[in-house]
Design a protein around this motif. Structure first.
Motif, PDB file in Angstrom:
ATOM      1  N   ARG A   1       0.825  -1.203   0.000  1.00 42.02           N
ATOM      2  CA  ARG A   1       0.000   0.000   0.000  1.00 42.02           C
ATOM      3  C   ARG A   1       0.861   1.257   0.000  1.00 42.02           C
ATOM      4  O   ARG A   1       1.937   1.287   0.594  1.00 42.02           O
ATOM      5  CB  ARG A   1      -0.928   0.018   1.211  1.00 42.02           C
ATOM      6  N   ALA A   2       0.378   2.294  -0.688  1.00 45.14           N
ATOM      7  CA  ALA A   2       0.971   3.627  -0.724  1.00 45.14           C
ATOM      8  C   ALA A   2       2.384   3.578  -1.314  1.00 45.14           C
ATOM      9  O   ALA A   2       2.755   2.623  -2.006  1.00 45.14           O
ATOM     10  CB  ALA A   2       0.941   4.260   0.653  1.00 45.14           C
ATOM     11  N   LEU A   3       3.183   4.618  -1.070  1.00 41.80           N
ATOM     12  CA  LEU A   3       4.490   4.721  -1.709  1.00 41.80           C
ATOM     13  C   LEU A   3       5.413   3.566  -1.360  1.00 41.80           C
ATOM     14  O   LEU A   3       6.072   2.990  -2.230  1.00 41.80           O
ATOM     15  CB  LEU A   3       5.167   6.040  -1.319  1.00 41.80           C
ATOM     16  N   ASP A   4       5.470   3.233  -0.065  1.00 41.92           N
ATOM     17  CA  ASP A   4       6.358   2.142   0.345  1.00 41.92           C
ATOM     18  C   ASP A   4       5.925   0.825  -0.284  1.00 41.92           C
ATOM     19  O   ASP A   4       6.759   0.026  -0.718  1.00 41.92           O
ATOM     20  CB  ASP A   4       6.382   2.022   1.880  1.00 41.92           C
ATOM     21  N   GLY A   5       4.617   0.583  -0.334  1.00 46.32           N
ATOM     22  CA  GLY A   5       4.116  -0.637  -0.952  1.00 46.32           C
ATOM     23  C   GLY A   5       4.348  -0.647  -2.455  1.00 46.32           C
ATOM     24  O   GLY A   5       4.656  -1.689  -3.040  1.00 46.32           O
ATOM     25  N   PHE A   6       4.216   0.509  -3.092  1.00 43.55           N
ATOM     26  CA  PHE A   6       4.477   0.658  -4.528  1.00 43.55           C
ATOM     27  C   PHE A   6       5.909   0.238  -4.832  1.00 43.55           C
ATOM     28  O   PHE A   6       6.178  -0.493  -5.787  1.00 43.55           O
ATOM     29  CB  PHE A   6       4.247   2.124  -4.905  1.00 43.55           C
ATOM     30  N   ARG A   7       6.823   0.713  -3.991  1.00 49.70           N
ATOM     31  CA  ARG A   7       8.250   0.414  -4.186  1.00 49.70           C
ATOM     32  C   ARG A   7       8.549  -1.060  -3.889  1.00 49.70           C
ATOM     33  O   ARG A   7       9.190  -1.750  -4.681  1.00 49.70           O
ATOM     34  CB  ARG A   7       9.066   1.323  -3.267  1.00 49.70           C
ATOM     35  N   ARG A   8       8.064  -1.525  -2.745  1.00 48.02           N
ATOM     36  CA  ARG A   8       8.408  -2.882  -2.310  1.00 48.02           C
ATOM     37  C   ARG A   8       7.855  -3.939  -3.266  1.00 48.02           C
ATOM     38  O   ARG A   8       8.554  -4.892  -3.629  1.00 48.02           O
ATOM     39  CB  ARG A   8       7.873  -3.135  -0.891  1.00 48.02           C
ATOM     40  N   THR A   9       6.609  -3.799  -3.698  1.00 45.18           N
ATOM     41  CA  THR A   9       6.021  -4.831  -4.571  1.00 45.18           C
ATOM     42  C   THR A   9       6.736  -4.888  -5.914  1.00 45.18           C
ATOM     43  O   THR A   9       6.848  -5.949  -6.520  1.00 45.18           O
ATOM     44  CB  THR A   9       4.504  -4.599  -4.751  1.00 45.18           C
ATOM     45  N   HIS A  10       7.260  -3.743  -6.375  1.00 44.90           N
ATOM     46  CA  HIS A  10       8.034  -3.766  -7.619  1.00 44.90           C
ATOM     47  C   HIS A  10       9.337  -4.532  -7.447  1.00 44.90           C
ATOM     48  O   HIS A  10       9.708  -5.351  -8.298  1.00 44.90           O
ATOM     49  CB  HIS A  10       8.338  -2.345  -8.085  1.00 44.90           C
ATOM     50  N   PHE A  11      10.047  -4.262  -6.361  1.00 45.43           N
ATOM     51  CA  PHE A  11      11.313  -4.958  -6.137  1.00 45.43           C
ATOM     52  C   PHE A  11      11.087  -6.460  -5.952  1.00 45.43           C
ATOM     53  O   PHE A  11      11.902  -7.283  -6.385  1.00 45.43           O
ATOM     54  CB  PHE A  11      12.044  -4.369  -4.937  1.00 45.43           C
ATOM     55  N   GLU A  12       9.981  -6.819  -5.321  1.00 48.03           N
ATOM     56  CA  GLU A  12       9.659  -8.240  -5.184  1.00 48.03           C
ATOM     57  C   GLU A  12       9.381  -8.867  -6.556  1.00 48.03           C
ATOM     58  O   GLU A  12       9.814 -10.001  -6.825  1.00 48.03           O
ATOM     59  CB  GLU A  12       8.463  -8.412  -4.255  1.00 48.03           C
ATOM     60  N   ALA A  13       8.670  -8.137  -7.398  1.00 47.53           N
ATOM     61  CA  ALA A  13       8.415  -8.654  -8.760  1.00 47.53           C
ATOM     62  C   ALA A  13       9.724  -8.818  -9.529  1.00 47.53           C
ATOM     63  O   ALA A  13       9.897  -9.784 -10.281  1.00 47.53           O
ATOM     64  CB  ALA A  13       7.474  -7.707  -9.511  1.00 47.53           C
ATOM     65  N   ALA A  14      10.651  -7.885  -9.324  1.00 44.93           N
ATOM     66  CA  ALA A  14      11.949  -7.987  -9.993  1.00 44.93           C
ATOM     67  C   ALA A  14      12.714  -9.219  -9.520  1.00 44.93           C
ATOM     68  O   ALA A  14      13.353  -9.916 -10.317  1.00 44.93           O
ATOM     69  CB  ALA A  14      12.770  -6.722  -9.736  1.00 44.93           C
ATOM     70  N   HIS A  15      12.650  -9.516  -8.222  1.00 39.64           N
ATOM     71  CA  HIS A  15      13.302 -10.725  -7.706  1.00 39.64           C
ATOM     72  C   HIS A  15      12.611 -11.975  -8.259  1.00 39.64           C
ATOM     73  O   HIS A  15      13.276 -12.967  -8.592  1.00 39.64           O
ATOM     74  CB  HIS A  15      13.267 -10.740  -6.179  1.00 39.64           C
ATOM     75  N   ALA A  16      11.283 -11.938  -8.336  1.00 39.15           N
ATOM     76  CA  ALA A  16      10.553 -13.090  -8.890  1.00 39.15           C
ATOM     77  C   ALA A  16      10.949 -13.322 -10.346  1.00 39.15           C
ATOM     78  O   ALA A  16      11.117 -14.464 -10.787  1.00 39.15           O
ATOM     79  CB  ALA A  16       9.047 -12.861  -8.772  1.00 39.15           C
ATOM     80  N   ARG A  17      11.104 -12.247 -11.088  1.00 42.19           N
ATOM     81  CA  ARG A  17      11.543 -12.375 -12.485  1.00 42.19           C
ATOM     82  C   ARG A  17      12.955 -12.959 -12.552  1.00 42.19           C
ATOM     83  O   ARG A  17      13.241 -13.825 -13.394  1.00 42.19           O
ATOM     84  CB  ARG A  17      11.517 -11.004 -13.152  1.00 42.19           C
ATOM     85  N   ARG A  18      13.843 -12.501 -11.682  1.00 43.17           N
ATOM     86  CA  ARG A  18      15.222 -13.006 -11.684  1.00 43.17           C
ATOM     87  C   ARG A  18      15.248 -14.501 -11.409  1.00 43.17           C
ATOM     88  O   ARG A  18      15.947 -15.261 -12.102  1.00 43.17           O
ATOM     89  CB  ARG A  18      16.039 -12.255 -10.623  1.00 43.17           C
ATOM     90  N   VAL A  19      14.485 -14.948 -10.428  1.00 46.94           N
ATOM     91  CA  VAL A  19      14.458 -16.372 -10.102  1.00 46.94           C
ATOM     92  C   VAL A  19      13.814 -17.158 -11.235  1.00 46.94           C
ATOM     93  O   VAL A  19      14.307 -18.222 -11.634  1.00 46.94           O
ATOM     94  CB  VAL A  19      13.713 -16.609  -8.772  1.00 46.94           C
ATOM     95  N   ALA A  20      12.717 -16.645 -11.790  1.00 43.49           N
ATOM     96  CA  ALA A  20      12.057 -17.333 -12.898  1.00 43.49           C
ATOM     97  C   ALA A  20      13.006 -17.501 -14.084  1.00 43.49           C
ATOM     98  O   ALA A  20      13.006 -18.533 -14.760  1.00 43.49           O
ATOM     99  CB  ALA A  20      10.812 -16.558 -13.333  1.00 43.49           C
TER     100      ALA A  20
END
Length: 433
Positions: free
Chosen positions: A293-312
């Protein structure tokens, strides 16, 4: 067939073109893919910062291969190389490098590296196909002039395409949005209301970070339509109310889908089984962060998606169409140091880390069995097999380990979480040229 290019119109040079260079052009078309890989490997060696992921490599490969095939066609026809036009994959790459803030000087360096690789290959073929020193000298001079004329025309048109795209990009709302996203992700933008205004997207909501990508350039030369379609379908599936998209190049796109109310486990379960591709277009893969949620959530969920892409990307052929960070968080943490992760997995699992489907099935059965707290019934239900099959596979896995699975259980579970990434961890580095 008449030669169009003036330097090759003399009787002596026309004969060399017909008997030496034209057959070499036909050979180049047949090896264009391999030659492109060698050229891009050289580029990655010289400018590794321009190739942060597989999609950047793939779009450059497509551009170089298209350029090689065009050069071979021009040479085979005896056409004037100064009249060539850039092929669609090369134009797509020109747009991509602008959006990735790559300097024009670096782009021109890539062209010179490709030119070097082509010249070396052509010179080698000339030397191998003609023994007459005088004929070889004429062929080398004519081939060199052809290559330089083609490269000059290609670089001029690439520079023009780059400048046109940069001017349009810098004056567009897309560029302003990209700058705002970059500042949010870097932590420089901390005001949610101001960020929302700059993005034209409400930040003070609940978000899911998404990264969609394709492994290769489609025939149309532009993968962004399929990526956009897949992201939109995913947004509909989780009942999102708005989408913010941000191209990462011609083969990858970041996005955030959001709504006023929090996303629930039921919403995410609506994406279907991991093998269900109904939310993903053919040839597209998607990585998701967890809701925030909000700015922190916007940032964190993107970085998590980037890690998921790296592992995939490390899982290669065994990956699912859709990868959630929640499912690979341990693997994301454990593979931050690739060499350390590889040594750990091979040490803990030993023969159970063998790269064949039978052994991999045993390892994954053991992983589920441990995850279900040694319950063969619950493991069988998850795997949709008979409980006796679970028992048999666990015993086989234990035999390969050479020890009881009741010892070093934590290390064993972590190693099994990392095991699917082993193909990527062991993938060879670019060929040394």
């Amino acid at each position: 067939m008449e030669v169009e290019w003036p330097p090759a119109q003399e009787p002596s040079t026309q004969r060399v073109w017909r008997e030496v260079l034209r057959p070499i052009a036909g050979e180049m078309r047949s090896v264009a893919a391999d030659l492109a890989e060698r050229a891009v490997a050289r580029m990655r060696e010289e400018l590794p910062e321009l190739f942060p992921d597989a999609q950047n490599v793939a779009e450059t490969l497509a551009s170089v291969e298209a350029g090689l095939r065009l050069f071979a066609q021009v040479l085979e026809l005896g056409a004037d190389p100064r009249g060539m036009e850039l092929p669609p994959p090369t134009l797509a790459l020109a747009k991509s490098v602008v959006r990735r803030h790559i300097a024009l000087a670096d782009v021109m360096r890539l062209y010179r590296l490709a030119q070097e690789r082509v010249w070396l290959w052509v010179f080698d073929r000339i030397a191998a196909t003609t023994r007459d020193a005088a004929e070889q000298a004429v062929a080398a001079e004519l081939g060199t002039r052809w290559i330089f004329a083609f490269a000059d025309a290609a670089m001029l048109r690439a520079e023009q395409a780059y400048e046109v795209e940069r001017e349009a990009w810098q004056s567009s709302a897309t560029a302003a949005r990209a700058a705002a996203i970059e500042e949010i992700l870097d932590g420089r933008e901390r005001d949610g209301q101001r960020a929302s205004t700059r993005l034209r997207y409400e930040v003070n909501r609940h978000h899911i970070g998404v990264i969609a990508w394709a492994e290769s350039v489609p025939d149309s030369g532009d993968a962004l339509e399929a990526l956009t379609e897949s992201i939109a379908e995913l947004a509909r599936t989780v009942s999102a109310e708005s989408i913010l998209s941000h191209p990462l190049g011609s083969l990858a796109m970041a996005a955030w889908v959001s709504r006023r109310s929090a996303f629930t486990a039921t919403d995410l379960d609506a994406l279907g089984p991991r093998r269900d591709r109904h939310t993903v277009a053919p040839g597209v893969d998607i990585a998701l962060g967890e809701p925030g949620r909000a700015l922190d959530g916007f940032r964190r969920t993107h970085f998590e998606a980037a890690h998921a892409r790296r592992v995939a990307s490390m899982v290669l052929s065994r990956r699912e169409a859709l990868t959630r960070y929640q499912e690979i968080a341990v693997a994301a943490l454990g593979t931050a140091d690739r060499d350390h992760a590889l040594a750990f997995v091979t040490r803990v699992l030993g023969p159970l880390a063998a790269d064949d489907e039978t052994t991999y099935r045993l390892a994954m059965t053991l992983a589920v069995y441990l995850d279900e707290n040694f319950s063969r019934l619950r493991a069988a239900e998850r795997l949709t097999v008979h409980p006796n099959t679970v028992t048999y596979r666990v015993h086989q896995a234990e035999a390969l380990l050479g020890r009881s699975i009741s010892t070093e259980t934590l290390a064993l579970r972590v190693a099994l979480e990392l095991l699917p990434t082993l193909p990527g961890l062991t993938q060879s580095r670019p060929t040394e040229l």
